[in-house]
Design a protein around this motif. Structure first.
Motif, PDB file in Angstrom:
ATOM      1  N   VAL A  17      16.790  40.141  12.039  1.00 21.92           N
ATOM      2  CA  VAL A  17      15.328  40.056  10.815  1.00 21.92           C
ATOM      3  C   VAL A  17      14.984  41.994  12.061  1.00 21.92           C
ATOM      4  CG1 VAL A  17      12.677  40.055  10.488  1.00 21.92           C
ATOM      5  CG2 VAL A  17      14.230  38.653  10.548  1.00 21.92           C
ATOM      6  N   LYS A  18      14.783  43.121  11.211  1.00 19.22           N
ATOM      7  CA  LYS A  18      14.248  43.893  12.220  1.00 19.22           C
ATOM      8  C   LYS A  18      13.273  44.685  11.328  1.00 19.22           C
ATOM      9  CE  LYS A  18      15.430  48.048  13.873  1.00 19.22           C
ATOM     10  NZ  LYS A  18      15.292  48.247  15.643  1.00 19.22           N
ATOM     11  N   ASP A  19      12.119  44.670  11.969  1.00 19.45           N
ATOM     12  CA  ASP A  19      11.255  45.281  12.025  1.00 19.45           C
ATOM     13  C   ASP A  19      10.478  44.491  10.344  1.00 19.45           C
ATOM     14  OD1 ASP A  19      11.027  47.229  13.695  1.00 19.45           O
ATOM     15  OD2 ASP A  19      11.329  48.323  12.440  1.00 19.45           O
ATOM     16  N   GLY A  20      10.557  42.880  11.115  1.00 19.87           N
ATOM     17  CA  GLY A  20       9.989  41.984   9.918  1.00 19.87           C
ATOM     18  C   GLY A  20      10.961  41.564   8.797  1.00 19.87           C
ATOM     19  N   SER A  21      11.955  42.683   8.368  1.00 20.19           N
ATOM     20  CA  SER A  21      12.818  42.108   7.170  1.00 20.19           C
ATOM     21  C   SER A  21      13.362  42.102   7.038  1.00 20.19           C
ATOM     22  CB  SER A  21      12.898  44.548   6.521  1.00 20.19           C
ATOM     23  OG  SER A  21      11.861  45.120   6.375  1.00 20.19           O
ATOM     24  N   ALA A  22      13.706  40.828   6.101  1.00 21.00           N
ATOM     25  CA  ALA A  22      14.937  40.334   5.525  1.00 21.00           C
ATOM     26  C   ALA A  22      16.728  40.417   5.144  1.00 21.00           C
ATOM     27  CB  ALA A  22      14.113  38.285   6.133  1.00 21.00           C
ATOM     28  N   ILE A  23      17.496  40.264   6.275  1.00 19.70           N
ATOM     29  CA  ILE A  23      18.117  40.476   5.393  1.00 19.70           C
ATOM     30  C   ILE A  23      18.693  39.349   4.022  1.00 19.70           C
ATOM     31  CG2 ILE A  23      21.224  40.592   5.446  1.00 19.70           C
ATOM     32  CD1 ILE A  23      20.784  41.133   8.301  1.00 19.70           C
ATOM     33  N   THR A  24      18.966  39.816   3.031  1.00 22.21           N
ATOM     34  CA  THR A  24      18.880  39.080   2.056  1.00 22.21           C
ATOM     35  C   THR A  24      20.563  38.939   0.846  1.00 22.21           C
ATOM     36  OG1 THR A  24      18.339  40.862   0.069  1.00 22.21           O
ATOM     37  CG2 THR A  24      16.449  39.819   1.482  1.00 22.21           C
ATOM     38  N   LEU A  25      20.671  38.306   0.119  1.00 21.14           N
ATOM     39  CA  LEU A  25      22.398  38.381  -0.150  1.00 21.14           C
ATOM     40  C   LEU A  25      22.395  39.201  -1.242  1.00 21.14           C
ATOM     41  CD1 LEU A  25      22.005  34.631  -2.071  1.00 21.14           C
ATOM     42  CD2 LEU A  25      22.929  35.390  -0.575  1.00 21.14           C
ATOM     43  N   ARG A  26      21.418  39.868  -2.019  1.00 24.48           N
ATOM     44  CA  ARG A  26      21.826  41.415  -2.253  1.00 24.48           C
ATOM     45  C   ARG A  26      22.493  42.868  -0.990  1.00 24.48           C
ATOM     46  NH1 ARG A  26      18.719  45.811  -2.840  1.00 24.48           N
ATOM     47  NH2 ARG A  26      16.614  44.455  -2.076  1.00 24.48           N
ATOM     48  N   HIS A  27      21.666  42.695  -0.302  1.00 32.15           N
ATOM     49  CA  HIS A  27      21.760  43.742   1.197  1.00 32.15           C
ATOM     50  C   HIS A  27      23.244  43.402   1.062  1.00 32.15           C
ATOM     51  CE1 HIS A  27      17.215  43.660   2.535  1.00 32.15           C
ATOM     52  NE2 HIS A  27      17.574  44.080   1.304  1.00 32.15           N
TER      53      HIS A  27
END
Length: 198
Positions: A17-27
């Motif tokens: 996780v980077k700065d609260g942003s999670a990796i999603t399936l779309r990413h």
């Protein structure tokens, strides 16, 4: 598509996780996850077959230890790791192997009868020989945890069926799902450059 990948991983594994942003399936599907092209713990025993011994445990070890350099969606970066991880997450979500999923969900409905992750022995004599840049014959690659990174082998006729299907020339209930893959979720850097050059 916007479900965080953490939702599909085993409880003992933590996705970066980077700065609260999670990796999603779309990413993962659009190569905008912030994951590198290859995991830094890919250490093949045999460089001529680099993915064969990279197991789920290795993948989980990488995810637990990796620190993202940028947020998801910040930039496009082609990632074999991301594509392979997406295939692995599909296995975890469905409790089926990647090969079974590809056969049941894509190949069988489209009558792509000569597409495999593991080519049957009886068909190996029909296989085209791969070659290096120096035109030397090279062995096939085999995949374990990262099969989604390029483990599928197809005949020319099956690839033509797949192309016809994506062009809407073959009728199939799958086309509703396929149209979602035709949407531009991300713009590749060279596409931006071409657009601005006009």
């Amino acid at each position: 598509l916007d479900t965080p990948i953490q939702n599909y991983l085993p409880n003992h594994v933590s996705a970066p996780v980077k700065d609260g942003s999670a990796i999603t399936l779309r990413h993962l599907a659009t190569h905008s996850s912030g994951l590198p092209r290859l995991p830094d713990n890919l250490e093949p025993a045999d460089m001529s077959d680099p993915y064969v011994d990279y197991r789920a445990e290795n993948l989980y070890e990488f995810l637990d230890s990796y620190t993202s350099e940028r947020q998801p969606d910040e930039a496009f970066e082609y990632s074999n790791l991301g594509a392979g991880l997406l295939g692995h997450l599909l296995e975890l979500a469905t409790k089926k192997t990647y090969e079974t999923l590809i056969r049941e969900r894509v190949c069988e409905p489209l009558a792509m009868n000569l597409s495999y992750l593991n080519v049957p022995d009886k068909l190996l004599s029909n296989k085209a020989q791969g070659h290096s840049e120096a035109l030397e014959p090279v062995p096939d690659w085999h995949f374990s945890a990262l099969a989604g990174a390029g483990g599928l082998r197809s005949s020319v006729n099956d690839l033509i069926k797949f192309l016809q299907f994506n062009l809407g020339l073959i009728s199939s209930p799958l086309y509703v799902a396929a149209k979602k893959t035709h949407v531009a979720y991300e713009e590749m850097p060279h596409a931006k450059a071409q657009r601005f050059a006009k």
